[in-house]
Design a protein around this motif. Structure first.
Motif, short mmCIF file in Angstrom:
data_model
loop_
_atom_site.label_atom_id
_atom_site.label_comp_id
_atom_site.label_asym_id
_atom_site.label_seq_id
_atom_site.Cartn_x
_atom_site.Cartn_y
_atom_site.Cartn_z
N LEU A 146 5.42 78.64 -29.84
CA LEU A 146 6.38 79.63 -29.76
C LEU A 146 7.24 80.09 -31.03
N SER A 147 7.04 79.45 -32.27
CA SER A 147 7.91 79.45 -33.33
C SER A 147 7.88 80.94 -34.06
N ARG A 148 6.95 81.67 -33.61
CA ARG A 148 6.74 83.06 -34.39
C ARG A 148 7.16 84.18 -33.34
N VAL A 149 7.52 83.90 -32.22
CA VAL A 149 8.11 84.70 -31.30
C VAL A 149 9.36 85.39 -31.87
N VAL A 150 9.60 86.59 -31.99
CA VAL A 150 11.06 87.03 -32.48
C VAL A 150 11.35 88.29 -31.45
N VAL A 151 12.56 88.46 -31.54
CA VAL A 151 13.20 89.61 -31.05
C VAL A 151 14.00 90.31 -31.85
N GLU A 152 13.88 91.66 -32.22
CA GLU A 152 14.41 92.30 -33.31
C GLU A 152 14.62 93.58 -33.06
N ASN A 173 7.49 90.64 -30.27
CA ASN A 173 6.10 90.51 -30.49
C ASN A 173 5.59 89.54 -29.67
N VAL A 174 6.19 89.16 -28.66
CA VAL A 174 5.74 87.82 -27.88
C VAL A 174 4.37 87.96 -27.60
N ALA A 175 3.93 88.95 -27.04
CA ALA A 175 2.49 89.22 -26.42
C ALA A 175 1.22 89.14 -27.64
N ASN A 208 -5.32 88.81 -23.74
CA ASN A 208 -4.94 90.21 -24.55
C ASN A 208 -3.49 90.60 -24.64
N PRO A 209 -3.11 91.27 -25.65
CA PRO A 209 -1.61 91.61 -25.85
C PRO A 209 -1.13 92.26 -24.50
N ARG A 210 -2.03 93.34 -24.07
CA ARG A 210 -1.25 94.32 -23.17
C ARG A 210 -1.06 93.25 -21.86
N ALA A 211 -2.14 92.60 -21.38
CA ALA A 211 -2.15 91.78 -20.14
C ALA A 211 -1.02 90.90 -20.30
N LEU A 212 -0.85 90.29 -21.56
CA LEU A 212 0.07 89.16 -21.49
C LEU A 212 1.56 89.63 -21.49
N ALA A 213 1.59 91.08 -22.12
CA ALA A 213 2.99 91.82 -21.92
C ALA A 213 3.50 92.14 -20.70
N GLU A 214 2.25 92.62 -19.85
CA GLU A 214 2.49 92.86 -18.53
C GLU A 214 3.35 91.47 -17.77
N PHE A 226 3.51 95.53 -28.11
CA PHE A 226 5.02 95.57 -28.28
C PHE A 226 5.67 95.36 -26.78
N LEU A 227 6.58 94.49 -26.80
CA LEU A 227 7.55 94.58 -25.60
C LEU A 227 8.78 95.05 -25.91
N ASN A 228 8.99 96.18 -25.44
CA ASN A 228 10.26 96.75 -25.76
C ASN A 228 11.40 96.91 -24.70
#
Length: 585
Positions: free
Chosen positions: A30-36, A49-51, A61-67, A89-91
């Motif tokens: 999880l080290s590369r997960v950021v909130v900016e 950028n978590v997803a 895939n990013p979208r499914a994970l973001a959901e 992106f998760l906004n």
RNA sequence: GCACCCGUAGCUCAGCUGGAUAGAGCGCUGCCCUCCGAAGGCAGAGGCCAGGGGUUCGAAUCCCUUCGGGUGCGCCA
């Protein structure tokens, strides 16, 4: 509160929940997960950028994970909406109420807002200035001095235990030249006609006073004495005199150090032998012959065997000599001992601030630090590029010989300490910097010192007016922190709050990168947001800070204004610049 | 010859350590003061991120290379 840490924790908590439910693998990095903050405000208040980072290791895939993550975040406190955008992106959009609360964070913390625990009290040594004690400081020295001083303050704010250090180069041949130059001035003070100062000696007038002082104190006892007798005496007195000069200059700039370390005392104490023993034990010393550098061959080059340090083993290009032909130590040998000494004093993190002419020295010093500490210490070197002194667009010609040499002191006297300090921090250290004596005194937008100070003064102007109009109200930061904030709702007001909330983040990233200049740009942008808000109040009277017949709204806006002023002050404090409450006429 | 730094709008520079349509100031064009400080603000024009390869979901950012500018290259510090 650091908003970005807070939401990163919440994103990670959401991931944790999904892991516990077996919907995501347990072993994710999880080290590369950021909130900016997103670059485009239209994308919301926060972005993660978590997803995208976790999609591949989670075999999703990013979208499914973001959901999935979005679902776990959606009904959280302060969150209005969670949106999933283009690549994954998760906004997040936050409620105005959440942002308004940040005003209280600032008001409660005061100028300590932005303080971070990132450093966890770890010791860091910052060495800066370290100008040779052979004369007063000039404008180029000032850059290193201010960068080092501000970097030290920045690291302190980020939670490091910082020691500020100055290395006095008082052991080499240059101080003998200084002593000889001083002796000439001494003879002059005793009435001798000395004529022009010979080539190779220091011609500066600043040695006259020293010569006169010596003549007054010691009379003519050194006049006929052999060189071996007066040299050590004059050397000592001259170094002390020059260091006094430099300390005065530093004080005029508001730059301070905790420790002054003398190269000569290191040499005398046997520190060099101790350091070299360590290298010897690791098999990193040998006697060898260096090849002459290609392309630029010195006239007097003679191949000869000398004591060399195996710098190539830790990243340098050639092995480096430790002894001069007369048998004395090179500067490099002493510098190894000095950095080893810092390591033994507990500094595994060392930062040196050097001038542009030392760029070629970085690799060998880092190599030496790695070698002599067995890789336990790391040295970062900040090279400050040249400062071009200008006056209204024209370069100021400087030549020591022609007597058109401009000292730091003259510049400080002309434009003020705070201006010098701020301007020195408006460029990344790797960029050359134009210091224009006319421009930095200009009271306009393209003078960042003025622009930032003006915003702070404007804020205090409002507070002054408020104290007159609301004489009964307590307008201290502590009191304003308890005020009803619901009235803060205009987009421009929220922009300002969001920007203030970035301060803790800026502190951490600037500290981590060892780049104090980032704060100058942050302050400029923050000031700009305030000027913008101010101007909206000119177009639309309902947005003015002081609202007739609505004390609650007025107090809320005063809280915002006071918080803004505190963030500016907090940033200027890192720079060692005094925030002004009123601009001089 | 080698090493390091730099190359982003006409000019001076940012670009948050790999994120979305690359930003700011100056300069240029046009606007905004009965009103908390117009010493300000708004809008517009302006870009092959020096060139070319590569790495990957994604590059101004990381790697290689070419070109251009700066700094340095045993017995200065």
């Amino acid at each position: 509160m650091n908003v970005f840490h807070h939401f990163r924790d919440r994103v990670l908590a959401a991931v944790g929940t999904l892991q516990a439910a077996g919907r995501l693998p347990a072993d994710l990095d999880l080290s590369r997960v950021v909130v900016e903050p997103p670059r485009d405000p239209a994308h919301g208040d926060l972005s993660s950028n978590v997803a995208m980072v976790l999609a591949k290791p989670a075999r999703s895939n990013p979208r499914a994970l973001a959901e999935m993550v979005a679902g776990a975040l959606a009904d959280g406190e302060g969150v209005v909406a969670v949106e999933i955008a283009n690549p994954g992106f998760l906004n997040l959009r936050l409620t105005p109420a959440f942002w308004r609360e940040r005003i209280r964070d600032v008001l409660r913390a005061g100028t300590a807002y932005g303080d971070s625990a990132m450093g966890q009290g770890r010791a860091v040594n910052v060495e800066y200035v370290s100008a040779n004690p052979t004369g007063p400081m000039h404008i180029g020295h000032a850059r290193g001095a201010v960068v080092g001083d501000a970097l030290a303050a920045l690291l302190e704010k980020a939670g490091y235990a910082v020691t500020r250090e100055y290395y006095i180069n008082d052991a080499g041949g240059q101080v003998d030249v200084l002593a000889a130059s001083t002796h000439m001035r001494y003879r002059e003070a005793l009435g001798e006609e000395i004529g022009a100062i010979p080539e190779g000696l220091y011609p500066g007038d600043y040695l006259r006073a020293l010569g006169e002082e010596l003549a007054a104190q010691d009379g003519d006892r050194w006049l006929a004495a052999p060189t071996e007798e007066w040299l050590p005496v004059f050397r000592r007195r001259a170094i002390d005199g020059m260091m006094a000069l430099i300390r005065d200059d530093l004080q005029a700039l508001g730059v301070r150090h905790d420790i002054f370390t003398s190269e000569r005392s290191l040499v005398d104490s046997g520190a060099i032998e101790r350091a070299l023993e360590v290298l010897e034990a690791r098999g990193l010393l040998y006697t060898g012959v260096l090849e002459a550098p290609k392309g630029k061959q010195p006239d007097d080059w003679e191949p000869r065997p000398q004591t060399l340090f195996r710098a190539t083993q830790s990243g340098d290009d050639v092995d480096r000599p430790l002894r001069k032909s007369d048998g004395s130590w090179t500067y490099f040998a002493a510098d190894i001992a000095y950095h080893f000494d810092k390591f033994r004093r507990g500094f595994a993190t060392q930062i040196d601030v050097w001038g542009a002419d030392h760029g070629g020295y970085v690799k060998r010093m880092q190599s030496a630090v790695a070698a002599v500490t067995g890789g336990e210490a790391a040295l970062d070197v900040k090279i400050c590029q040249l400062v071009n002194l200008m006056d209204d667009g024209e370069p100021v010609k400087m030549s020591k010989r022609a007597g058109t040499f401009v000292t730091l002191r003259e510049v400080v006297d002309a434009v003020g300490r705070d201006v010098v300090r701020f301007i020195m921090l408006t460029r990344k250290n790797t960029e050359t910097l134009d210091f224009d004596l006319a421009r930095v005194r200009e009271q306009s937008k393209d003078n960042p010192v003025f622009y930032v100070q003006y915003s702070h003064a404007r804020a205090h102007s409002v507070l002054r007016h408020a104290r007159e109009k609301l004489a009964a109200a307590d307008l201290s930061p502590a009191a304003l922190a308890g005020v009803q904030l619901d009235g803060i709702s205009d987009p421009a007001e929220l922009v300002l709050i969001r920007q203030m909330a970035q301060w803790p983040r800026i502190v951490e990233s600037a500290a981590e990168a060892h780049e104090p200049h980032r704060i100058a740009f942050f302050l400029y942008d923050l000031a700009s947001s305030y000027h913008m808000l101010w101007n909206k109040g000119k177009d639309d009277a309902s947005l003015r800070f002081l609202v007739r017949d609505d004390e609650n709204l007025t107090l809320a806006r005063l809280a915002l204004v006071q918080a803004f002023a505190l963030v500016i002050a907090s940033g200027l404090r890192v720079f060692g610049v005094e925030p002004v409450e009123e601009m001089r006429a």
